[in-house]
Design an enzyme around this catalytic site. Structure first.
Site, PDB file in Angstrom:
ATOM      1  N   GLU A 136       0.798  -1.222   0.000  1.00 23.88           N
ATOM      2  CA  GLU A 136       0.000   0.000   0.000  1.00 23.88           C
ATOM      3  C   GLU A 136       0.832   1.274   0.000  1.00 23.88           C
ATOM      4  O   GLU A 136       1.978   1.277   0.427  1.00 23.88           O
ATOM      5  CB  GLU A 136      -0.879   0.017   1.257  1.00 23.88           C
ATOM      6  N   CYS A 149       3.289   8.433   1.952  1.00 21.58           N
ATOM      7  CA  CYS A 149       3.680   7.404   2.913  1.00 21.58           C
ATOM      8  C   CYS A 149       3.987   6.126   2.140  1.00 21.58           C
ATOM      9  O   CYS A 149       3.134   5.560   1.473  1.00 21.58           O
ATOM     10  CB  CYS A 149       2.534   7.209   3.892  1.00 21.58           C
ATOM     11  N   CYS A 156       5.231  -7.575   7.585  1.00 21.55           N
ATOM     12  CA  CYS A 156       6.283  -7.163   8.522  1.00 21.55           C
ATOM     13  C   CYS A 156       6.642  -8.359   9.386  1.00 21.55           C
ATOM     14  O   CYS A 156       5.755  -9.111   9.802  1.00 21.55           O
ATOM     15  CB  CYS A 156       5.778  -6.009   9.389  1.00 21.55           C
ATOM     16  N   CYS A 160       4.018  -5.627  16.278  1.00 27.59           N
ATOM     17  CA  CYS A 160       3.544  -4.670  17.269  1.00 27.59           C
ATOM     18  C   CYS A 160       2.057  -4.954  17.450  1.00 27.59           C
ATOM     19  O   CYS A 160       1.326  -5.096  16.464  1.00 27.59           O
ATOM     20  CB  CYS A 160       3.816  -3.253  16.792  1.00 27.59           C
ATOM     21  N   CYS A 163      -0.716  -2.992  15.672  1.00 24.71           N
ATOM     22  CA  CYS A 163      -0.513  -2.684  14.253  1.00 24.71           C
ATOM     23  C   CYS A 163      -1.083  -3.787  13.366  1.00 24.71           C
ATOM     24  O   CYS A 163      -0.752  -4.959  13.547  1.00 24.71           O
ATOM     25  CB  CYS A 163       0.976  -2.507  13.977  1.00 24.71           C
ATOM     26  N   GLY A 257       5.758  -2.412   6.765  1.00 27.37           N
ATOM     27  CA  GLY A 257       7.102  -2.951   6.923  1.00 27.37           C
ATOM     28  C   GLY A 257       8.030  -2.134   7.797  1.00 27.37           C
ATOM     29  O   GLY A 257       7.742  -0.992   8.158  1.00 27.37           O
ATOM     30  N   GLU A 258       9.145  -2.761   8.158  1.00 25.57           N
ATOM     31  CA  GLU A 258      10.167  -2.113   8.978  1.00 25.57           C
ATOM     32  C   GLU A 258      11.338  -1.739   8.048  1.00 25.57           C
ATOM     33  O   GLU A 258      12.096  -2.616   7.604  1.00 25.57           O
ATOM     34  CB  GLU A 258      10.618  -3.086  10.081  1.00 25.57           C
ATOM     35  N   SER A 289      10.805   5.934   9.582  1.00 30.61           N
ATOM     36  CA  SER A 289      10.297   5.524  10.893  1.00 30.61           C
ATOM     37  C   SER A 289      10.729   4.097  11.201  1.00 30.61           C
ATOM     38  O   SER A 289      10.562   3.200  10.378  1.00 30.61           O
ATOM     39  CB  SER A 289       8.766   5.604  10.899  1.00 30.61           C
ATOM     40  N   SER A 311       9.254   4.717  16.724  1.00 33.46           N
ATOM     41  CA  SER A 311       7.983   4.276  17.291  1.00 33.46           C
ATOM     42  C   SER A 311       8.210   3.861  18.739  1.00 33.46           C
ATOM     43  O   SER A 311       8.445   2.702  19.021  1.00 33.46           O
ATOM     44  CB  SER A 311       7.436   3.102  16.473  1.00 33.46           C
ATOM     45  N   LEU A 312       8.129   4.832  19.627  1.00 34.19           N
ATOM     46  CA  LEU A 312       8.427   4.541  21.038  1.00 34.19           C
ATOM     47  C   LEU A 312       7.208   3.876  21.698  1.00 34.19           C
ATOM     48  O   LEU A 312       7.291   2.763  22.186  1.00 34.19           O
ATOM     49  CB  LEU A 312       8.816   5.844  21.755  1.00 34.19           C
ATOM     50  N   HIS A 313       6.108   4.573  21.741  1.00 30.94           N
ATOM     51  CA  HIS A 313       4.802   4.041  22.147  1.00 30.94           C
ATOM     52  C   HIS A 313       4.679   3.625  23.614  1.00 30.94           C
ATOM     53  O   HIS A 313       3.563   3.344  24.067  1.00 30.94           O
ATOM     54  CB  HIS A 313       4.375   2.848  21.282  1.00 30.94           C
ATOM     55  N   ASN A 390      -5.729   3.700  15.857  1.00 26.70           N
ATOM     56  CA  ASN A 390      -6.701   3.411  14.803  1.00 26.70           C
ATOM     57  C   ASN A 390      -7.103   1.937  14.891  1.00 26.70           C
ATOM     58  O   ASN A 390      -6.311   1.067  14.554  1.00 26.70           O
ATOM     59  CB  ASN A 390      -6.073   3.711  13.446  1.00 26.70           C
ATOM     60  N   CYS A 433      -2.740   1.503   7.100  1.00 22.50           N
ATOM     61  CA  CYS A 433      -2.067   0.436   6.389  1.00 22.50           C
ATOM     62  C   CYS A 433      -2.615  -0.922   6.758  1.00 22.50           C
ATOM     63  O   CYS A 433      -2.914  -1.189   7.902  1.00 22.50           O
ATOM     64  CB  CYS A 433      -0.585   0.479   6.679  1.00 22.50           C
TER      65      CYS A 433
HETATM   66  N1  SAH Z   1       7.748  -0.246  10.923  1.00 24.64           N
HETATM   67  C1  SAH Z   1       7.994   1.127  11.109  1.00 24.64           C
HETATM   68  C2  SAH Z   1       7.279   2.026  10.114  1.00 24.64           C
HETATM   69  C3  SAH Z   1       5.888   1.666   9.746  1.00 24.64           C
HETATM   70  S1  SAH Z   1       4.704   1.855  11.011  1.00 24.64           S
HETATM   71  C4  SAH Z   1       7.629   1.521  12.530  1.00 24.64           C
HETATM   72  O1  SAH Z   1       7.045   0.716  13.236  1.00 24.64           O
HETATM   73  O2  SAH Z   1       7.979   2.623  12.919  1.00 24.64           O
HETATM   74  C5  SAH Z   1       4.358   3.608  11.018  1.00 24.64           C
HETATM   75  C6  SAH Z   1       3.742   4.114  12.328  1.00 24.64           C
HETATM   76  O3  SAH Z   1       2.362   3.757  12.444  1.00 24.64           O
HETATM   77  C7  SAH Z   1       4.421   3.527  13.553  1.00 24.64           C
HETATM   78  O4  SAH Z   1       4.648   4.511  14.516  1.00 24.64           O
HETATM   79  C8  SAH Z   1       3.390   2.544  14.019  1.00 24.64           C
HETATM   80  O5  SAH Z   1       3.608   2.208  15.334  1.00 24.64           O
HETATM   81  C9  SAH Z   1       2.115   3.288  13.758  1.00 24.64           C
HETATM   82  N2  SAH Z   1       0.907   2.432  13.795  1.00 24.64           N
HETATM   83  C10 SAH Z   1       0.787   1.185  13.340  1.00 24.64           C
HETATM   84  N3  SAH Z   1      -0.474   0.729  13.511  1.00 24.64           N
HETATM   85  C11 SAH Z   1      -1.188   1.720  14.093  1.00 24.64           C
HETATM   86  C12 SAH Z   1      -2.542   1.851  14.517  1.00 24.64           C
HETATM   87  N4  SAH Z   1      -3.429   0.859  14.365  1.00 24.64           N
HETATM   88  N5  SAH Z   1      -2.920   3.014  15.072  1.00 24.64           N
HETATM   89  C13 SAH Z   1      -2.039   4.031  15.209  1.00 24.64           C
HETATM   90  N6  SAH Z   1      -0.733   3.956  14.831  1.00 24.64           N
HETATM   91  C14 SAH Z   1      -0.305   2.820  14.279  1.00 24.64           C
HETATM   92 FE1  SF4 Z   2       5.977  -3.694  11.696  1.00 23.10          FE
HETATM   93 FE2  SF4 Z   2       5.982  -1.020  12.194  1.00 23.10          FE
HETATM   94 FE3  SF4 Z   2       3.704  -2.471  12.278  1.00 23.10          FE
HETATM   95 FE4  SF4 Z   2       5.528  -2.796  14.179  1.00 23.10          FE
HETATM   96  S1  SF4 Z   2       4.349  -0.901  13.749  1.00 23.10           S
HETATM   97  S2  SF4 Z   2       4.419  -4.441  13.115  1.00 23.10           S
HETATM   98  S3  SF4 Z   2       7.403  -2.585  13.011  1.00 23.10           S
HETATM   99  S4  SF4 Z   2       4.957  -2.106  10.484  1.00 23.10           S
END
Ligand code: SAH
Ligand code: SF4
Length: 460
Positions: A136, A149, A156, A160, A163, A257-258, A289, A311-313, A390, A433
């Protein structure tokens, strides 16, 4: 649509298994020839290849060295400056030579499977590689920028918990051509090549904002200027085609993806994007990211030099271990030290910390205060992007309440750190995504748990 959920049979597909005892870095596919996805028609796609490689291919195909180099230079210009997809349009190349090129090479684009346009201007594409894998791309227009984006992998290897992409198996890395091809496709769709018939004037275009984009399809991309935008005037490598009148001004590697687990291809693609003879977008307009692949972060700063988002979170080991499981391998302290050491980070080019707001998980006042403490302790030139979660079918979390998000933001902001809350974009087209692709492929809780366990095992 290709079913990327189907477990790949390594013998049948040439995919290599994800190793369990080391980093889950996918190995190159046996089928890839010099990082180019083979095509059914046997021709080679030139997109994604650096000039010397194009010259080498021309030489292998029979041109003498000098001719090959000259033609490569001309072709490169047509590919990246003019956006042509047909050799017949390359008017400074001899007419007789154009069919010779077309017999052997193609100028590819990812195939568009589906394109959606949100009422707020956000666009989302479901794309397909030459060998049938779907991924995507999202474009988010804003008052002062337009952010694309871009995806780096199909699926991936990480998982996470919040995600949706994390619930997919990795099918493979995207090639450099498939990565830069996304940017080129966006320019096609937005009609933004220099020879395009309608060059659009955009309100606020050319304003020079070099703040990285803030979009993330996964995060329901939200893009808005930060309250404390810092402008960089010393944009020494700003290319001539970077912003004037264009919609597409910024790129974020925040799609599927990462990116740091597909380092070489991401680097090669971004080099083409930044190349003054290529797409000529400034590195200051590109943000990568990562979920925290610590051993690759310095290399990213040195070899690519783009802005970094992390992506600290979460701010405690327990919570981050749960929601961003790579934390079990590279912990918060190690990650923040790598951020402090990130080449090129400064107050003018701050590191973005992405923080998804999950109800009763990571959103307390105490969490906010700990976040501030950590940023100050490591003396990080930082800003925080607060992302409302989301939700997706089967997701084990809920989004924090708006009041909680506001309070969290206030605590961070009062400590002198910018902490804007992202406004969801593209809700009507599910611009998150993994959602377009898998809307019809709901998984059961048990399946999601099984996949989670599998990926945990891969992390060791
Ligand atoms: N893999 C990399 C880049 C892609 S993810 C990473 O993890 O940083 C891009 C961003 O979207 C990351 O910060 C991820 O944590 C966030 N993200 C993924 N799923 C999400 C969701 N359902 N709601 C909000 N943010 C989300
Ligand atoms: Fe992969 Fe980034 Fe999603 Fe984590 S947030 S599963 S690293 S795409």
């Amino acid at each position: 649509m290709a079913d990327i959920e189907t477990p790949a049979d390594p013998a049948a597909t040439g995919l290599m298994p994800i190793p369990g005892h080391i980093d889950p870095v996918p190995l190159p596919r046996a089928g890839l020839v010099h990082g180019v996805t083979p095509r059914a028609d046997g021709r080679t796609d030139l997109i994604g290849l650096p000039r010397p490689r194009i010259a080498a291919l021309f030489e292998e195909a029979g041109l003498d060295r000098k001719q090959a180099r000259l033609r490569a230079k001309q072709v490169f210009h047509w590919l990246y400056h003019r956006g042509v997809t047909d050799f017949a349009e390359m008017t400074d190349i001899a007419k007789s030579m154009r069919p010779w090129l077309a017999e052997r090479f193609v100028i590819g684009r990812p195939e568009i499977v589906e394109a959606q346009h949100s009422t707020d201007g956000t666009r989302k594409w479901l794309l397909r590689t030459a060998d049938g894998h779907d991924f995507e791309m999202v474009f988010i227009p804003d008052a002062d920028r337009g952010t694309l984006c871009v995806s780096s992998q199909v699926g991936c290897t990480l998982n996470c918990r919040f995600c949706h992409t994390g619930t997919m198996r990795l099918v493979r890395n995207l090639t450099a051509g498939e990565i830069v091809g996304q940017v080129m496709l966006a320019r096609d769709s937005l009609n933004e090549w220099p020879n395009a018939t309608s060059s659009r004037a955009r309100p606020g275009s050319g304003s020079g904002s070099d703040e990285p984009g803030h979009a993330s399809p996964q995060a329901l991309v939200m893009a808005q200027p930060l309250p404390d935008q810092v402008r960089d005037d010393d944009d020494e490598d700003e290319g001539s085609y970077s912003s004037d009148g264009r919609l597409l001004t910024n790129i974020v590697m925040m799609g599927m993806g990462e990116p740091l687990y597909n380092f070489d291809n991401v680097r090669d693609a971004l080099k083409l994007v930044m190349d003054g003879d290529g797409l000529a977008l400034s590195k200051r307009r590109i943000t990568l990211s990562t979920s925290g692949v610590v051993p690759k972060m310095a290399q990213c700063g040195e070899e690519i030099g783009v802005n970094l988002a992390v992506s600290l979170h979460a701010v405690t080991k327990d919570v981050r271990d749960e929601i961003v499981p790579i934390n079990r391998k590279y912990g918060i302290e190690e990650l923040l030290q790598a951020c402090a050491d990130y080449p090129g980070a400064s107050n003018a080019r701050r590191i973005t910390f992405e923080y998804v707001m999950l109800k009763d998980k990571n959103d307390s006042d105490e969490d906010a205060r700990e976040l501030v403490r950590l940023i100050k302790h490591y003396k990080l030139p930082a800003k925080v992007n607060l992302i409302p979660f989301n939700p997706w079918p089967g997701a084990p979390y809920e989004c924090s309440t708006p009041e909680r998000v506001r309070r969290f933001s206030d605590i961070v902001f009062e400590a002198g750190i910018s902490a804007p809350v992202r406004t969801p974009r593209g809700r009507d087209i599910d611009a998150a995504c993994g959602q377009l692709k898998t809307a019809a492929e709901k998984k059961s809780r048990a399946e999601l748990d099984r996949l989670y366990e599998e990926k945990q095992a891969a992390l060791g």
